[in-house]
Enzyme design. Structure first.
Site, PDB file in Angstrom:
ATOM      1  N   CYS A  28       0.811  -1.224   0.000  1.00 13.16           N
ATOM      2  CA  CYS A  28       0.000   0.000   0.000  1.00 13.16           C
ATOM      3  C   CYS A  28       0.846   1.278   0.000  1.00 13.16           C
ATOM      4  O   CYS A  28       0.375   2.343  -0.393  1.00 13.16           O
ATOM      5  CB  CYS A  28      -0.949   0.016   1.190  1.00 13.16           C
ATOM      6  SG  CYS A  28      -2.164  -1.304   1.102  1.00 13.16           S
ATOM      7  N   ASN A  38     -10.065   0.053  -0.758  1.00 16.17           N
ATOM      8  CA  ASN A  38      -8.603   0.144  -0.644  1.00 16.17           C
ATOM      9  C   ASN A  38      -7.985  -0.470  -1.901  1.00 16.17           C
ATOM     10  O   ASN A  38      -8.053  -1.675  -2.098  1.00 16.17           O
ATOM     11  CB  ASN A  38      -8.151  -0.607   0.615  1.00 16.17           C
ATOM     12  CG  ASN A  38      -6.649  -0.557   0.826  1.00 16.17           C
ATOM     13  OD1 ASN A  38      -5.900  -0.148  -0.061  1.00 16.17           O
ATOM     14  ND2 ASN A  38      -6.214  -0.984   1.992  1.00 16.17           N
ATOM     15  N   HIS A  79      -3.343   7.565   1.816  1.00 11.01           N
ATOM     16  CA  HIS A  79      -3.734   6.240   1.329  1.00 11.01           C
ATOM     17  C   HIS A  79      -5.165   5.973   1.794  1.00 11.01           C
ATOM     18  O   HIS A  79      -5.524   6.262   2.926  1.00 11.01           O
ATOM     19  CB  HIS A  79      -2.775   5.193   1.899  1.00 11.01           C
ATOM     20  CG  HIS A  79      -3.214   3.794   1.645  1.00 11.01           C
ATOM     21  ND1 HIS A  79      -3.642   3.358   0.409  1.00 11.01           N
ATOM     22  CD2 HIS A  79      -3.305   2.715   2.466  1.00 11.01           C
ATOM     23  CE1 HIS A  79      -3.967   2.079   0.483  1.00 11.01           C
ATOM     24  NE2 HIS A  79      -3.778   1.671   1.717  1.00 11.01           N
TER      25      HIS A  79
HETATM   26  O1  UT7 Z   1      -3.963  -0.763   3.362  1.00  9.50           O
HETATM   27  C1  UT7 Z   1      -3.253  -1.415   4.361  1.00  9.50           C
HETATM   28  C2  UT7 Z   1      -3.699  -0.967   5.670  1.00  9.50           C
HETATM   29  N1  UT7 Z   1      -4.867  -1.692   6.118  1.00  9.50           N
HETATM   30  C3  UT7 Z   1      -5.693  -1.100   6.914  1.00  9.50           C
HETATM   31  O2  UT7 Z   1      -5.531   0.058   7.160  1.00  9.50           O
HETATM   32  C4  UT7 Z   1      -6.766  -1.889   7.582  1.00  9.50           C
HETATM   33  C5  UT7 Z   1      -6.745  -1.526   9.018  1.00  9.50           C
HETATM   34  N2  UT7 Z   1      -7.810  -2.123   9.794  1.00  9.50           N
HETATM   35  C6  UT7 Z   1      -9.078  -1.769   9.633  1.00  9.50           C
HETATM   36  O3  UT7 Z   1      -9.410  -0.971   8.804  1.00  9.50           O
HETATM   37  C7  UT7 Z   1     -10.077  -2.344  10.608  1.00  9.50           C
HETATM   38  O4  UT7 Z   1      -9.379  -3.039  11.621  1.00  9.50           O
HETATM   39  C8  UT7 Z   1     -11.103  -3.284   9.934  1.00  9.50           C
HETATM   40  C9  UT7 Z   1     -12.042  -2.460   9.087  1.00  9.50           C
HETATM   41  C10 UT7 Z   1     -10.385  -4.318   9.092  1.00  9.50           C
HETATM   42  C11 UT7 Z   1     -11.926  -3.989  11.016  1.00  9.50           C
HETATM   43  O5  UT7 Z   1     -12.533  -3.036  11.882  1.00  9.50           O
HETATM   44  P1  UT7 Z   1     -12.427  -3.234  13.443  1.00  9.50           P
HETATM   45  O6  UT7 Z   1     -13.219  -2.159  14.044  1.00  9.50           O
HETATM   46  O7  UT7 Z   1     -10.970  -3.311  13.801  1.00  9.50           O
HETATM   47  O8  UT7 Z   1     -13.173  -4.615  13.650  1.00  9.50           O
HETATM   48  P2  UT7 Z   1     -12.624  -5.962  14.297  1.00  9.50           P
HETATM   49  O9  UT7 Z   1     -11.632  -6.609  13.410  1.00  9.50           O
HETATM   50  O10 UT7 Z   1     -12.238  -5.678  15.695  1.00  9.50           O
HETATM   51  O11 UT7 Z   1     -13.949  -6.846  14.285  1.00  9.50           O
HETATM   52  C12 UT7 Z   1     -15.106  -6.479  15.057  1.00  9.50           C
HETATM   53  C13 UT7 Z   1     -16.196  -7.508  14.792  1.00  9.50           C
HETATM   54  C14 UT7 Z   1     -15.725  -8.954  14.921  1.00  9.50           C
HETATM   55  O12 UT7 Z   1     -16.772  -9.694  15.525  1.00  9.50           O
HETATM   56  P3  UT7 Z   1     -16.690 -10.101  17.069  1.00  9.50           P
HETATM   57  O13 UT7 Z   1     -15.433 -10.923  17.186  1.00  9.50           O
HETATM   58  O14 UT7 Z   1     -16.626  -8.813  17.813  1.00  9.50           O
HETATM   59  O15 UT7 Z   1     -17.952 -10.864  17.258  1.00  9.50           O
HETATM   60  C15 UT7 Z   1     -15.574  -9.396  13.491  1.00  9.50           C
HETATM   61  O16 UT7 Z   1     -15.748 -10.791  13.324  1.00  9.50           O
HETATM   62  O17 UT7 Z   1     -16.693  -7.361  13.460  1.00  9.50           O
HETATM   63  C16 UT7 Z   1     -16.699  -8.648  12.807  1.00  9.50           C
HETATM   64  N3  UT7 Z   1     -16.470  -8.459  11.399  1.00  9.50           N
HETATM   65  C17 UT7 Z   1     -17.461  -8.223  10.514  1.00  9.50           C
HETATM   66  N4  UT7 Z   1     -18.788  -8.111  10.660  1.00  9.50           N
HETATM   67  C18 UT7 Z   1     -19.513  -7.825   9.559  1.00  9.50           C
HETATM   68  C19 UT7 Z   1     -15.292  -8.473  10.724  1.00  9.50           C
HETATM   69  N5  UT7 Z   1     -15.501  -8.238   9.430  1.00  9.50           N
HETATM   70  C20 UT7 Z   1     -16.834  -8.078   9.254  1.00  9.50           C
HETATM   71  C21 UT7 Z   1     -17.646  -7.805   8.140  1.00  9.50           C
HETATM   72  N6  UT7 Z   1     -18.972  -7.679   8.345  1.00  9.50           N
HETATM   73  N7  UT7 Z   1     -17.153  -7.639   6.919  1.00  9.50           N
END
Ligand code: UT7
Length: 324
Positions: A115, A281, A251
């Site tokens: 990225c 992204n 980004h």
């Molecule tokens: O370009 C390279 C750089 N990459 C990034 O910048 C990505 C950085 N990370 C992020 O943008 C965020 O961490 C995400 C968008 C990937 C995830 O957001 P988050 O607020 O960190 O969510 P999380 O991973 O803590 O997940 C929260 C909950 C989980 O459920 P439980 O364990 O709390 O029951 C996940 O299983 O959300 C669930 N979850 C989803 N639910 C619905 C994860 N993906 C999804 C989804 N739809 N697509």
């Protein structure tokens, strides 16, 4: 002794025709439009057609950049193509783009910093222009992440999209540059983070392309702090303050990361270029895509102070400051 400035002469971009909306994603995995928007700001992403390769996206973006620059392909003597999704393991996708554009002179190579690829490519092209190795460069970010996504993994498949963006950089003598050009940059990498965001395949390990794997929460946690450091150093090296900035073009990974970074520097929403809603992204393509959008809609103008920054797999991260 005269020195050289790398001045942006034009921008271009390309997005594949097929649009995958959040509603479409709901039919693929257990997710919702509300979750995706709230956590990322993404509403839709473009997906390359079957038989449409990274080189095709890159070529289209490059043609648009050449046209906007008023530069003929025959004048280009350097192509730096940032991609983590090349057409083939080798040769570099950059040489396919070179051939597609009918360029028979100069040199061309791919640069792999995921990225952060475009920021790395921009600063590398700048160094080559300053070293007198080339006069006019195409700096391209192009990706087909749809090909390395695990479409059953809802934690990653909703985040990424395909696309390409390009800029034409020209080496201009400082005395004639009017203060324009790339003013400063700061690049970093730290391989201790490499298992936080990676692809689980490759020619030397599995002999497959593999699939993207990410500990999203961990990436998120690190991103804002690390990016803050390179942005601060980039501004400092150029002797400007955060208040001097006209445009922040980050980004486009996640709206929440963009907003958190902007808050740290007190940049109001009106100064931030955000395209993540419609593009998702697009990895190395996201910054040149966003630059092209903001140039074409009239926001970024000649003389503006523009900051780009990114963090990605590796981790690699970096920032660059340009007087447009
Ligand atoms: O370009 C390279 C750089 N990459 C990034 O910048 C990505 C950085 N990370 C992020 O943008 C965020 O961490 C995400 C968008 C990937 C995830 O957001 P988050 O607020 O960190 O969510 P999380 O991973 O803590 O997940 C929260 C909950 C989980 O459920 P439980 O364990 O709390 O029951 C996940 O299983 O959300 C669930 N979850 C989803 N639910 C619905 C994860 N993906 C999804 C989804 N739809 N697509």
């Amino acid at each position: 002794m005269s020195s050289v400035r790398s001045v942006v002469r034009g921008t271009g971009s390309y997005l594949p025709a097929r649009l995958l909306t959040n509603a479409d994603m709901e039919s693929l995995v257990a997710t919702s439009d509300a979750w995706i928007r709230q956590r990322t700001g993404i509403g839709a992403r473009h997906i390359a057609a079957e038989g449409e390769y990274t080189s095709d996206l890159a070529t289209a973006a490059a043609k648009a950049a050449l046209e906007s620059a008023g530069v003929d392909a025959s004048e280009i003597d350097l192509i730096v193509l940032a991609t983590a999704t090349p057409d083939y393991t080798f040769p570099a996708t950059a040489v396919t783009v070179q051939d597609n554009l009918g360029i028979e002179q100069g040199f061309a190579f791919d640069l792999h910093a995921v990225c952060s690829g475009f920021v790395y490519a921009l600063t590398n092209a700048d160094a080559l222009l300053k070293a007198g190795q080339a006069k006019k460069a195409l700096v391209i970010g192009a990706e087909t992440f749809s090909r390395i996504i695990d479409w059953n993994d809802r934690t990653t498949c909703v985040l990424f999209g395909d696309g390409a963006g390009a800029v034409v950089l020209e080496a201009v003598d400082e005395s004639e540059a009017d203060g324009r050009g790339l003013l400063s940059c700061d690049l970093r990498a730290d391989g201790r983070f490499r298992d936080k965001l990676y692809v689980d395949g490759g020619p030397s390990t599995t002999q497959t392309a593999g699939h993207l794997r990410m500990e999203g929460r961990e990436v998120f946690k690190q991103a804002v702090g690390l990016v803050h450091g390179v942005v601060e150093r980039t501004l400092e090296k150029a002797g400007v303050t955060a208040d001097d900035l006209d445009w922040f073009v980050p980004h486009q990974a996640n709206r929440r990361i963009i907003d958190a970074t902007a808050r740290k520097f007190d940049w109001p929403e009106e100064k931030i270029v955000v395209t993540v809603e419609g593009h998702g992204n697009t990895s190395a393509a996201s910054i040149p895509l966003a630059l092209d959008v903001a140039v074409r809609d009239g926001r970024i103008k000649k003389g503006d102070l523009v900051l780009v920054e990114a963090l990605g797999g590796g981790f690699t991260w970096g920032a660059a400051l340009l007087r447009w």
